[in-house]
Design a protein around this motif. Structure first.
Motif, PDB file in Angstrom:
ATOM      1  N   LEU A   1       0.829  -1.201   0.000  1.00 41.34           N
ATOM      2  CA  LEU A   1       0.000   0.000   0.000  1.00 41.34           C
ATOM      3  C   LEU A   1       0.869   1.258   0.000  1.00 41.34           C
ATOM      4  O   LEU A   1       0.579   2.231  -0.725  1.00 41.34           O
ATOM      5  N   GLN A   2       1.925   1.234   0.783  1.00 39.99           N
ATOM      6  CA  GLN A   2       2.794   2.411   0.903  1.00 39.99           C
ATOM      7  C   GLN A   2       3.677   2.634  -0.324  1.00 39.99           C
ATOM      8  O   GLN A   2       4.196   3.723  -0.522  1.00 39.99           O
TER       9      GLN A   2
ATOM     10  N   ALA B   1       2.521   1.862  -3.504  1.00 41.14           N
ATOM     11  CA  ALA B   1       1.668   1.922  -4.692  1.00 41.14           C
ATOM     12  C   ALA B   1       1.553   3.321  -5.279  1.00 41.14           C
ATOM     13  O   ALA B   1       1.513   4.319  -4.561  1.00 41.14           O
ATOM     14  N   ASP B   2       1.478   3.356  -6.609  1.00 38.95           N
ATOM     15  CA  ASP B   2       1.210   4.603  -7.320  1.00 38.95           C
ATOM     16  C   ASP B   2      -0.288   4.862  -7.419  1.00 38.95           C
ATOM     17  O   ASP B   2      -0.725   6.009  -7.480  1.00 38.95           O
TER      18      ASP B   2
ATOM     19  N   VAL C   1      -4.131   3.478  -5.834  1.00 35.18           N
ATOM     20  CA  VAL C   1      -4.840   2.714  -4.804  1.00 35.18           C
ATOM     21  C   VAL C   1      -6.339   2.790  -5.085  1.00 35.18           C
ATOM     22  O   VAL C   1      -6.914   3.878  -5.107  1.00 35.18           O
TER      23      VAL C   1
ATOM     24  N   TYR D   1      -9.913   1.402  -3.540  1.00 29.58           N
ATOM     25  CA  TYR D   1     -10.403   0.743  -2.327  1.00 29.58           C
ATOM     26  C   TYR D   1     -11.915   0.877  -2.203  1.00 29.58           C
ATOM     27  O   TYR D   1     -12.521   1.802  -2.741  1.00 29.58           O
TER      28      TYR D   1
ATOM     29  N   ILE E   1      -6.067   3.857   4.430  1.00 26.87           N
ATOM     30  CA  ILE E   1      -5.774   4.408   3.108  1.00 26.87           C
ATOM     31  C   ILE E   1      -4.888   5.656   3.234  1.00 26.87           C
ATOM     32  O   ILE E   1      -4.088   5.957   2.344  1.00 26.87           O
TER      33      ILE E   1
ATOM     34  N   LYS F   1      -2.371   5.920   4.805  1.00 26.57           N
ATOM     35  CA  LYS F   1      -0.975   5.494   4.879  1.00 26.57           C
ATOM     36  C   LYS F   1      -0.339   5.349   3.491  1.00 26.57           C
ATOM     37  O   LYS F   1       0.851   5.048   3.374  1.00 26.57           O
ATOM     38  N   ALA F   2      -1.138   5.524   2.432  1.00 31.70           N
ATOM     39  CA  ALA F   2      -0.583   5.483   1.076  1.00 31.70           C
ATOM     40  C   ALA F   2       0.448   6.593   0.918  1.00 31.70           C
ATOM     41  O   ALA F   2       0.397   7.620   1.595  1.00 31.70           O
ATOM     42  N   LYS F   3       1.379   6.393  -0.013  1.00 29.51           N
ATOM     43  CA  LYS F   3       2.470   7.374  -0.164  1.00 29.51           C
ATOM     44  C   LYS F   3       1.940   8.704  -0.699  1.00 29.51           C
ATOM     45  O   LYS F   3       0.905   8.767  -1.392  1.00 29.51           O
TER      46      LYS F   3
ATOM     47  N   ALA G   1       0.174   9.480  -4.306  1.00 33.21           N
ATOM     48  CA  ALA G   1      -0.501   8.319  -4.898  1.00 33.21           C
ATOM     49  C   ALA G   1      -1.897   8.714  -5.370  1.00 33.21           C
ATOM     50  O   ALA G   1      -2.570   9.539  -4.743  1.00 33.21           O
TER      51      ALA G   1
ATOM     52  N   VAL H   1      -5.535   7.974  -5.422  1.00 30.85           N
ATOM     53  CA  VAL H   1      -6.449   7.189  -4.590  1.00 30.85           C
ATOM     54  C   VAL H   1      -7.849   7.274  -5.189  1.00 30.85           C
ATOM     55  O   VAL H   1      -8.402   8.370  -5.341  1.00 30.85           O
TER      56      VAL H   1
END
Length: 258
Positions: A24-25, A27-28, A30, A32, A42, A44-46, A49, A51
């Protein structure tokens, strides 16, 4: 590159696997299920990213987005609630991905059935009482296969974990009693297991429908039924595992004669 289908766990953002969180961290992109997956996870995604919320998407729209992004060189993760293997609806996604020649990997998660058992401190398999757990649902708008009607499965008199059945408790009670279950059989209902607003209800088969009505539970609930859910099970010495019995010999310990 491939698409990662990740089990987010039941609700608590800390109940994702280490592997799932790392992906998850990284990923380009996400995608969900925004109606079910905790926003804290969510988050916590970089940074940067993309989303995307999938609750309002049809299957083809969602899969087309994943295919387009991954073919553009993006790392894509699809985040599901609980564990994707149980009522996860991943087969339809996998079929379209395979037809497009796109690989995928499933990363397991904590299912709501086990989160619910943990919430009440229960072991679902009790020696000398039941060694089997059936994960199923009662028939509603989606039909059940002929050999998987609840009354037939309940004939085994083991622990039952019922998904997607919160609005069908009258039918649950009817089918279990037809299978010979006693009305005083213990039942535990856990709504939104591990979320801050988690609700736990202890009742019996006879009181199940009324307990659901009084507590206003109509969705996001796991129903656990069977004598393994007896709240007094800890006081019954006849149901004890042999694993730690000092008289029981196994590969790591020689038992002591009584």
């Amino acid at each position: 590159m491939k698409i990662y289908i990740i089990g987010a766990g039941p609700g608590d953002p800390d109940l994702i696997t280490v592997k799932g969180l790392k992906l998850l961290q990284q990923a380009d992109v996400v995608l969900y299920t925004d109606s079910l997956v905790n926003e804290e996870l969510i988050a916590k995604a970089k940074l940067g990213a993309e989303v995307l919320l999938s609750a309002g998407m049809a299957l083809e729209e969602m899969v087309d987005i994943m295919i387009e992004r991954v073919k553009a060189g993006k790392m894509v993760v699809r985040v599901h609630t609980g564990d994707p293997a149980v009522y996860g609806a991943i087969m339809e996604q996998a079929a379209l991905l395979k037809r497009a020649g796109v690989e995928y990997e499933v990363v397991p998660g904590v299912s709501s059935v086990f989160a619910s058992a943990a919430a009440i401190g229960a072991e679902l398999t009790i020696p000398e009482l039941t060694q089997t757990v059936i994960l199923t649902r009662v028939e509603g708008r989606t039909p059940m296969p002929d050999r998987e009607q609840l009354r037939d499965l309940a004939a085994h008199h083991c622990t039952l974990a019922l998904f997607l059945s919160a609005t069908l408790t009258k039918k649950v009670v009817k089918e279990l009693t037809e299978a010979g279950w006693r009305l005083d059989t213990p039942v535990a209902v856990v709504q939104r297991a591990t979320w801050p607003d988690q609700v736990v209800v202890r009742t019996t088969l006879e009181g199940l429908d009324e307990a659901m009505r009084v507590n206003g539970i109509r969705s996001h609930a796991m129903i656990l039924a069977g004598w393994a859910l007896d709240p007094d099970i800890h006081d019954k010495d006849e149901y004890r595992s042999k694993l730690y019995d000092k008289t029981f010999t196994h590969g790591y310990r020689k038992g002591v004669k009584p």
